[in-house]
Design an enzyme around this catalytic site. Structure first.
Site, PDB file in Angstrom:
ATOM      1  N   ASN A  60      -1.220   1.725  -1.550  1.00 33.18           N
ATOM      2  CA  ASN A  60      -0.444   1.521  -0.314  1.00 33.18           C
ATOM      3  C   ASN A  60      -1.095   2.157   0.913  1.00 33.18           C
ATOM      4  O   ASN A  60      -0.564   2.048   2.009  1.00 33.18           O
ATOM      5  CB  ASN A  60       1.015   2.001  -0.472  1.00 33.18           C
ATOM      6  CG  ASN A  60       1.114   3.498  -0.596  1.00 33.18           C
ATOM      7  OD1 ASN A  60       0.114   4.194  -0.704  1.00 33.18           O
ATOM      8  ND2 ASN A  60       2.318   4.000  -0.589  1.00 33.18           N
ATOM      9  N   ILE A 116      16.367   6.440  -2.655  1.00 35.40           N
ATOM     10  CA  ILE A 116      15.155   6.100  -1.896  1.00 35.40           C
ATOM     11  C   ILE A 116      15.386   4.925  -0.937  1.00 35.40           C
ATOM     12  O   ILE A 116      14.556   4.647  -0.091  1.00 35.40           O
ATOM     13  CB  ILE A 116      13.903   5.890  -2.784  1.00 35.40           C
ATOM     14  CG1 ILE A 116      13.898   4.532  -3.465  1.00 35.40           C
ATOM     15  CG2 ILE A 116      13.712   7.014  -3.776  1.00 35.40           C
ATOM     16  CD1 ILE A 116      12.506   4.151  -3.945  1.00 35.40           C
ATOM     17  N   LYS A 147       0.575  -4.900  -2.478  1.00 33.17           N
ATOM     18  CA  LYS A 147       0.238  -3.587  -3.029  1.00 33.17           C
ATOM     19  C   LYS A 147      -0.633  -3.642  -4.300  1.00 33.17           C
ATOM     20  O   LYS A 147      -1.405  -2.727  -4.566  1.00 33.17           O
ATOM     21  CB  LYS A 147       1.515  -2.797  -3.338  1.00 33.17           C
ATOM     22  CG  LYS A 147       2.157  -2.217  -2.096  1.00 33.17           C
ATOM     23  CD  LYS A 147       3.528  -1.693  -2.425  1.00 33.17           C
ATOM     24  CE  LYS A 147       3.650  -0.244  -2.126  1.00 33.17           C
ATOM     25  NZ  LYS A 147       4.949   0.327  -2.421  1.00 33.17           N
ATOM     26  N   ALA A 186      13.645  -0.245 -12.014  1.00 32.14           N
ATOM     27  CA  ALA A 186      12.430  -0.233 -12.829  1.00 32.14           C
ATOM     28  C   ALA A 186      11.333  -1.051 -12.153  1.00 32.14           C
ATOM     29  O   ALA A 186      10.542  -1.720 -12.808  1.00 32.14           O
ATOM     30  CB  ALA A 186      12.737  -0.781 -14.220  1.00 32.14           C
ATOM     31  N   GLY A 187      11.274  -1.012 -10.820  1.00 30.56           N
ATOM     32  CA  GLY A 187      10.251  -1.760 -10.088  1.00 30.56           C
ATOM     33  C   GLY A 187       9.048  -0.871  -9.764  1.00 30.56           C
ATOM     34  O   GLY A 187       8.817   0.151 -10.416  1.00 30.56           O
ATOM     35  N   GLY A 188       8.310  -1.266  -8.729  1.00 31.26           N
ATOM     36  CA  GLY A 188       7.084  -0.558  -8.356  1.00 31.26           C
ATOM     37  C   GLY A 188       7.335   0.893  -7.971  1.00 31.26           C
ATOM     38  O   GLY A 188       6.598   1.799  -8.384  1.00 31.26           O
ATOM     39  N   ALA A 189       8.389   1.128  -7.194  1.00 30.75           N
ATOM     40  CA  ALA A 189       8.667   2.498  -6.753  1.00 30.75           C
ATOM     41  C   ALA A 189       9.023   3.376  -7.951  1.00 30.75           C
ATOM     42  O   ALA A 189       8.591   4.530  -8.033  1.00 30.75           O
ATOM     43  CB  ALA A 189       9.794   2.497  -5.731  1.00 30.75           C
ATOM     44  N   ASN A 192      18.517  -0.125 -15.791  1.00 30.51           N
ATOM     45  CA  ASN A 192      18.037  -1.263 -15.011  1.00 30.51           C
ATOM     46  C   ASN A 192      18.812  -2.527 -15.331  1.00 30.51           C
ATOM     47  O   ASN A 192      19.366  -2.679 -16.411  1.00 30.51           O
ATOM     48  CB  ASN A 192      16.535  -1.481 -15.265  1.00 30.51           C
ATOM     49  CG  ASN A 192      15.922  -2.366 -14.209  1.00 30.51           C
ATOM     50  OD1 ASN A 192      16.092  -2.103 -13.022  1.00 30.51           O
ATOM     51  ND2 ASN A 192      15.234  -3.419 -14.610  1.00 30.51           N
ATOM     52  N   ASP A 252       2.977   6.831  -2.772  1.00 27.41           N
ATOM     53  CA  ASP A 252       4.386   6.732  -3.197  1.00 27.41           C
ATOM     54  C   ASP A 252       4.816   7.979  -3.967  1.00 27.41           C
ATOM     55  O   ASP A 252       5.890   8.522  -3.741  1.00 27.41           O
ATOM     56  CB  ASP A 252       4.584   5.510  -4.122  1.00 27.41           C
ATOM     57  CG  ASP A 252       4.761   4.223  -3.330  1.00 27.41           C
ATOM     58  OD1 ASP A 252       5.147   4.291  -2.155  1.00 27.41           O
ATOM     59  OD2 ASP A 252       4.504   3.146  -3.894  1.00 27.41           O
TER      60      ASP A 252
END
Ligand code: NAP
Length: 274
Positions: free
Chosen positions: A87, A217, A66, A127-130, A150, A102
């Site tokens: 994406n 999610i 990504k 606390a990631g990409g999403a 997180n 997203d």
């Protein structure tokens, strides 16, 4: 002329995207097909060349490409620039245009259910990409503030910095500190990987009531332990599959410039869970 679409990434064999998109083409009797294409880490350039050779019309990009995909694009939309990842790609006669769905995919079910976001208070797990796309979405819709819980402190702090940098008031905390929160939140969102492997819910029930929207999610399993806890507390629920569907709809509309068949795509996702 037959139009071909794909999702690239690794692992890719369990992706629901071919099922969802092919259901949409069948519903509208379109001469289109969507395939899953395994592209391993380090193989992205070759993968893109192959897709160009078969004159792919568009493709989705998932883990681990990504971020790296950004450098192969001829242009990027605002969301890609803001979120720092792509994406969805549209092959416009050899010109690769990048999008990030997203954020819109996350917001889609909230808007469909007409749940107001403006002025709301959020608790976000992960606390990631999403999470980054989710923060950009809440900021765009004028939510009030966000607490980011997180596992790894530095990642939470980095995301809070991003959030504060775009003018959305964020406070990072450790997962254990959720027990000390006493305020109610309008939205509780799980964007961590917790739940994927049937882990028990760690978000305190005391933070949930019938006014809280609980949005998990994670979409496999369909009913995570967080969703089960939220049900017991009579919360409003948004499932992970609804975000997946929101993203698929957005990709469909970018590529084909027509309204996506929501119900047929939803049926195919739910069927995909068996
Ligand atoms: N429904 C949809 O359409 C959709 C879209 C995108 C993603 N997702 C799902 O959302 C989840 C996150 O995706 P992502 O792309 O943001 O992943 P990512 O960038 O890898 O981030 C993963 C996050 O989960 C946390 N985490 C991982 N294992 C954990 C554990 N055992 N205990 C507590 N926290 C843990 C990580 O914390 P650390 O910072 O401590 O590592 C990090 O905050 C995945 O499950 C993915 O399948 C769903």
């Amino acid at each position: 002329m037959l139009k071909t679409f794909a999702v690239i990434g690794d692992p890719i064999d369990h992706s629901l995207s071919p099922t969802i998109h092919n259901a949409a083409y069948r519903e509208l009797d379109m001469e289109c097909t969507y395939i899953a294409y395994k592209v391993e880490n380090g193989e992205l350039a070759t993968g893109i060349e192959s897709l160009k050779k078969i004159k792919i019309t568009g493709f989705n990009v998932t883990i681990p490409h990504k971020i790296e995909m950004m450098k192969y694009l001829d242009n990027l939309d605002e969301n890609c620039k803001r979120i720092g990842a792509v994406n969805t790609v549209f092959n416009d006669d050899g010109i690769l245009r990048g999008f990030n769905t997203d954020m819109d995919g996350f917001l889609e079910p909230i808007k469909r259910k007409e749940i107001p976001i403006k002025g709301s208070r959020i608790l976000l797990l992960g606390a990631g990409g999403a999470s980054r796309a989710i923060i950009a979405g809440f900021q765009k819709e004028n939510a009030k503030d966000i607490v980011i819980a997180n596992r790894t402190k530095e990642n939470g702090e980095r995301l809070a910095k991003f959030s504060n940098g775009i003018g959305f008031n964020a406070k990072p905390i450790h997962l254990e500190e959720m027990d000390m929160l006493d305020s109610k939140f309008d939205f509780i969102v799980n964007a961590s990987s917790l739940g994927l492997n049937d882990e028990k819910n760690i978000i305190p029930s005391s933070l949930m009531d019938s006014q809280t929207v609980v949005y998990d999610i994670v979409y496999k399993p369909l009913k995570t332990n967080l969703i089960n806890t939220a049900k017991k507390n009579n919360c409003k629920i948004i499932y992970g599959y609804e975000m997946l569907l929101g993203q698929a709809i957005r990709s469909f509309e970018i590529w084909l410039d027509q309204k996506a068949p929501y119900e047929a795509m939803k049926r195919s996702i739910l069927g995909g869970f068996g």
